[in-house]
Design a protein around this motif. Structure first.
Motif, PDB file in Angstrom:
ATOM      1  N   ARG A  92     -14.193  12.047  17.593  1.00 54.19           N
ATOM      2  CA  ARG A  92     -13.176  12.587  16.732  1.00 54.19           C
ATOM      3  C   ARG A  92     -11.702  11.747  16.595  1.00 54.19           C
ATOM      4  O   ARG A  92     -11.212  11.652  15.607  1.00 54.19           O
ATOM      5  N   ASP A  93     -11.276  11.360  17.723  1.00 52.67           N
ATOM      6  CA  ASP A  93     -10.216  10.393  17.466  1.00 52.67           C
ATOM      7  C   ASP A  93     -10.353   9.102  16.757  1.00 52.67           C
ATOM      8  O   ASP A  93      -9.473   8.868  16.081  1.00 52.67           O
ATOM      9  N   SER A  94     -11.455   8.501  16.828  1.00 54.44           N
ATOM     10  CA  SER A  94     -11.770   7.469  15.779  1.00 54.44           C
ATOM     11  C   SER A  94     -11.738   7.877  14.420  1.00 54.44           C
ATOM     12  O   SER A  94     -10.858   7.092  13.832  1.00 54.44           O
ATOM     13  N   ILE A  95     -12.230   8.975  14.296  1.00 49.33           N
ATOM     14  CA  ILE A  95     -12.277   9.304  12.820  1.00 49.33           C
ATOM     15  C   ILE A  95     -10.958   9.595  12.277  1.00 49.33           C
ATOM     16  O   ILE A  95     -10.620   9.405  11.234  1.00 49.33           O
ATOM     17  N   GLN A  96     -10.045  10.426  13.205  1.00 41.72           N
ATOM     18  CA  GLN A  96      -8.712  10.717  12.805  1.00 41.72           C
ATOM     19  C   GLN A  96      -7.988   9.561  12.577  1.00 41.72           C
ATOM     20  O   GLN A  96      -7.208   9.629  11.782  1.00 41.72           O
ATOM     21  N   TRP A  97      -8.342   8.534  13.310  1.00 41.23           N
ATOM     22  CA  TRP A  97      -7.597   7.075  13.094  1.00 41.23           C
ATOM     23  C   TRP A  97      -7.647   6.601  11.844  1.00 41.23           C
ATOM     24  O   TRP A  97      -6.877   6.230  10.931  1.00 41.23           O
ATOM     25  N   ILE A  98      -8.836   6.373  11.458  1.00 43.81           N
ATOM     26  CA  ILE A  98      -9.433   6.056  10.449  1.00 43.81           C
ATOM     27  C   ILE A  98      -8.890   6.889   9.204  1.00 43.81           C
ATOM     28  O   ILE A  98      -8.373   6.131   8.117  1.00 43.81           O
ATOM     29  N   ARG A  99      -9.032   8.053   9.281  1.00 45.96           N
ATOM     30  CA  ARG A  99      -8.382   8.831   8.200  1.00 45.96           C
ATOM     31  C   ARG A  99      -6.934   8.696   7.922  1.00 45.96           C
ATOM     32  O   ARG A  99      -6.411   8.676   6.837  1.00 45.96           O
ATOM     33  N   GLU A 100      -6.092   8.577   9.094  1.00 41.64           N
ATOM     34  CA  GLU A 100      -4.800   8.335   8.776  1.00 41.64           C
ATOM     35  C   GLU A 100      -4.559   6.766   8.273  1.00 41.64           C
ATOM     36  O   GLU A 100      -3.564   7.059   7.381  1.00 41.64           O
ATOM     37  N   PRO A 117     -23.261   7.183  11.474  1.00 43.14           N
ATOM     38  CA  PRO A 117     -24.383   7.548  10.490  1.00 43.14           C
ATOM     39  C   PRO A 117     -23.643   8.620   9.542  1.00 43.14           C
ATOM     40  O   PRO A 117     -24.268   9.253   8.607  1.00 43.14           O
ATOM     41  N   PHE A 118     -22.413   9.154   9.800  1.00 49.06           N
ATOM     42  CA  PHE A 118     -21.787  10.029   8.927  1.00 49.06           C
ATOM     43  C   PHE A 118     -21.649   9.802   7.484  1.00 49.06           C
ATOM     44  O   PHE A 118     -21.820  10.668   6.639  1.00 49.06           O
ATOM     45  N   THR A 119     -21.403   8.667   7.323  1.00 53.79           N
ATOM     46  CA  THR A 119     -20.876   8.195   5.696  1.00 53.79           C
ATOM     47  C   THR A 119     -22.476   7.931   4.996  1.00 53.79           C
ATOM     48  O   THR A 119     -23.483   7.423   5.358  1.00 53.79           O
ATOM     49  N   PRO A 160     -23.264  17.736  15.861  1.00 51.87           N
ATOM     50  CA  PRO A 160     -21.878  17.979  15.827  1.00 51.87           C
ATOM     51  C   PRO A 160     -21.631  17.442  17.115  1.00 51.87           C
ATOM     52  O   PRO A 160     -20.374  17.053  17.052  1.00 51.87           O
ATOM     53  N   ALA A 161     -22.239  17.337  18.289  1.00 52.35           N
ATOM     54  CA  ALA A 161     -21.762  16.688  19.602  1.00 52.35           C
ATOM     55  C   ALA A 161     -21.213  15.351  19.449  1.00 52.35           C
ATOM     56  O   ALA A 161     -20.146  14.842  20.020  1.00 52.35           O
ATOM     57  N   GLU A 162     -21.843  14.214  18.463  1.00 47.21           N
ATOM     58  CA  GLU A 162     -21.472  13.089  18.036  1.00 47.21           C
ATOM     59  C   GLU A 162     -20.284  12.966  17.367  1.00 47.21           C
ATOM     60  O   GLU A 162     -19.414  12.326  17.669  1.00 47.21           O
ATOM     61  N   ILE A 163     -20.143  14.035  16.390  1.00 50.65           N
ATOM     62  CA  ILE A 163     -18.860  13.906  15.571  1.00 50.65           C
ATOM     63  C   ILE A 163     -17.550  14.224  16.512  1.00 50.65           C
ATOM     64  O   ILE A 163     -16.639  13.823  16.438  1.00 50.65           O
ATOM     65  N   SER A 164     -17.690  15.333  17.643  1.00 47.72           N
ATOM     66  CA  SER A 164     -16.718  15.562  18.256  1.00 47.72           C
ATOM     67  C   SER A 164     -16.583  14.539  19.494  1.00 47.72           C
ATOM     68  O   SER A 164     -15.361  14.145  19.319  1.00 47.72           O
ATOM     69  N   ARG A 165     -17.331  13.612  19.691  1.00 44.44           N
ATOM     70  CA  ARG A 165     -17.230  12.680  20.543  1.00 44.44           C
ATOM     71  C   ARG A 165     -16.244  11.591  19.871  1.00 44.44           C
ATOM     72  O   ARG A 165     -15.473  10.969  20.547  1.00 44.44           O
TER      73      ARG A 165
END
Length: 286
Positions: A96-104, A208-210, A89-94
C-alpha cells in the motif's frame, strides 16, 4: 464490480498478449543470444527492471477473476477462492505505501504544467568534460570539444532526478535545478521525456495489479521516446540508421520540441490510467 472469465475467454486474451510481447522483444532476444549490445533498444531491458519473461505473463488487472487457472496458483499477488483466481487483497495491502507513493508522483506530474525547452541536454550533460562515456563504442557526433561547447552554450534545465544523477560532476553545477529523490514529486513534469518513459517503470512496479495491455502501451511509448532520446543525444548512431536530431541548431530544437509535445500527449491518458489504477487499489475493501 467483479467479472469472472471462463478459461477459453481468458486464455484467448493471454495468448494475444503473448503474441504482442513476442513481436516487441524478438529483436532484443535475438541480439542477446548473439551477445550483441544495442545502445538504443537495450535500455528498456537493462535500465528498467521488468524482464521479457515477466512481461510475457498476462495480468488481467483488478476486478477480474479467472476460472480454471492453475497457472496462477503459485504466482505472488494472486489467490484462489472457490475455483476462481484473482488479485490477492493481502498483497495489495502489503504494498500500500508503495502504491500510494507512485500515485502521488503520477498525480503531481499530471497536474504540473509541462515544459518543452530542455532540448534533450541531459544526454549531453552525461558526457560533458569526460572520457568515460556510457556508449564508448559509438563516437560523439561533434567530438568531445564540440560536445562541451554545446553544453556550455545552452541553459541546462533537467527536472528529472534519474537523468540528473548521471550528469558528470562538472555538468551538475550547470543545471538550474538540483533534483533529488525526495524532490521528485515536486519537480517532475509531463513534458520530460524520462518522466514519460518512466510510465513503463511504474506500470511494471505495479504488476501484477496493472492490466497487461496498459503495461505494453507504456512499453511502446517508452520505446519510441528512447529512440528520440538517443537521436537527440551527442552520439553518432547513423551506422544504425538513426538520423540525428541536431538540437544545437534551430531546426533541431524545433523538431525535438514538436516530438516532445507529441509524446506528452500520448503519455497523458496512460498516466491518468495508472493514477486510476492506484486509486482502485487503494480503495478500502467492501
Amino acid at each position: 464490480m467483479t467479472v469472472t472469465l471462463p478459461r477459453p475467454e481468458w486464455t484467448s486474451s493471454a495468448d494475444a498478449h503473448g503474441a504482442r510481447v513476442d513481436s516487441l522483444v524478438a529483436d532484443h532476444l535475438d541480439r542477446r543470444r548473439r551477445r550483441e549490445a544495442h545502445p538504443v533498444e537495450d535500455f528498456l531491458f537493462t535500465y528498467y527492471p521488468t524482464r521479457p519473461n515477466q512481461l510475457r505473463v498476462w495480468h488481467p488487472g483488478p476486478g477480474v477473476r479467472l476460472l480454471d487457472a492453475p497457472e496462477y496458483g503459485g504466482r505472488r499477488g494472486y489467490t484462489s477462492v472457490d475455483g476462481a483466481t484473482g488479485l490477492d487483497p493481502a498483497e495489495i495491502s502489503r504494498r500500500r505505501d508503495s502504491i500510494q507513493w507512485i500515485r502521488e508522483l503520477l498525480a503531481a506530474t499530471a497536474d504540473r504544467q509541462p515544459q518543452f525547452g530542455c532540448f534533450g541536454m541531459h544526454e549531453w550533460a552525461m558526457v560533458y568534460r569526460t572520457a568515460d562515456v556510457r556508449h564508448e563504442k559509438w563516437p560523439l557526433r561533434l567530438g568531445a570539444e564540440g560536445t562541451d561547447r554545446v553544453v556550455e552554450s545552452h541553459k541546462i534545465a533537467c527536472s528529472h532526478f534519474d537523468a540528473f544523477r548521471f550528469f558528470t560532476t562538472p555538468a551538475r553545477g550547470l543545471n538550474v535545478l538540483q533534483p533529488t529523490r525526495e524532490s521528485q514529486p515536486a519537480l517532475e513534469q509531463g513534458g520530460c521525456l524520462h518522466a514519460n518513459m518512466d510510465l513503463y517503470k511504474w506500470a511494471g512496479k505495479l504488476m501484477p495489479f496493472t492490466p497487461s495491455a496498459l503495461v505494453l502501451d507504456c512499453f511502446e511509448l517508452a520505446r519510441d521516446i528512447r529512440t528520440l532520446d538517443m537521436r537527440a543525444s551527442p552520439y553518432d548512431l547513423s551506422a544504425l540508421d538513426y538520423q540525428p536530431v541536431a538540437i544545437e541548431t534551430p531546426a533541431g530544437k524545433a523538431e525535438y520540441a514538436a516530438a516532445q509535445r507529441s509524446f506528452a500527449t500520448r503519455a497523458r491518458p496512460l498516466r491518468q490510467q495508472l493514477v486510476a489504477l492506484c486509486d482502485e487499489l487503494l480503495e478500502p475493501a467492501g
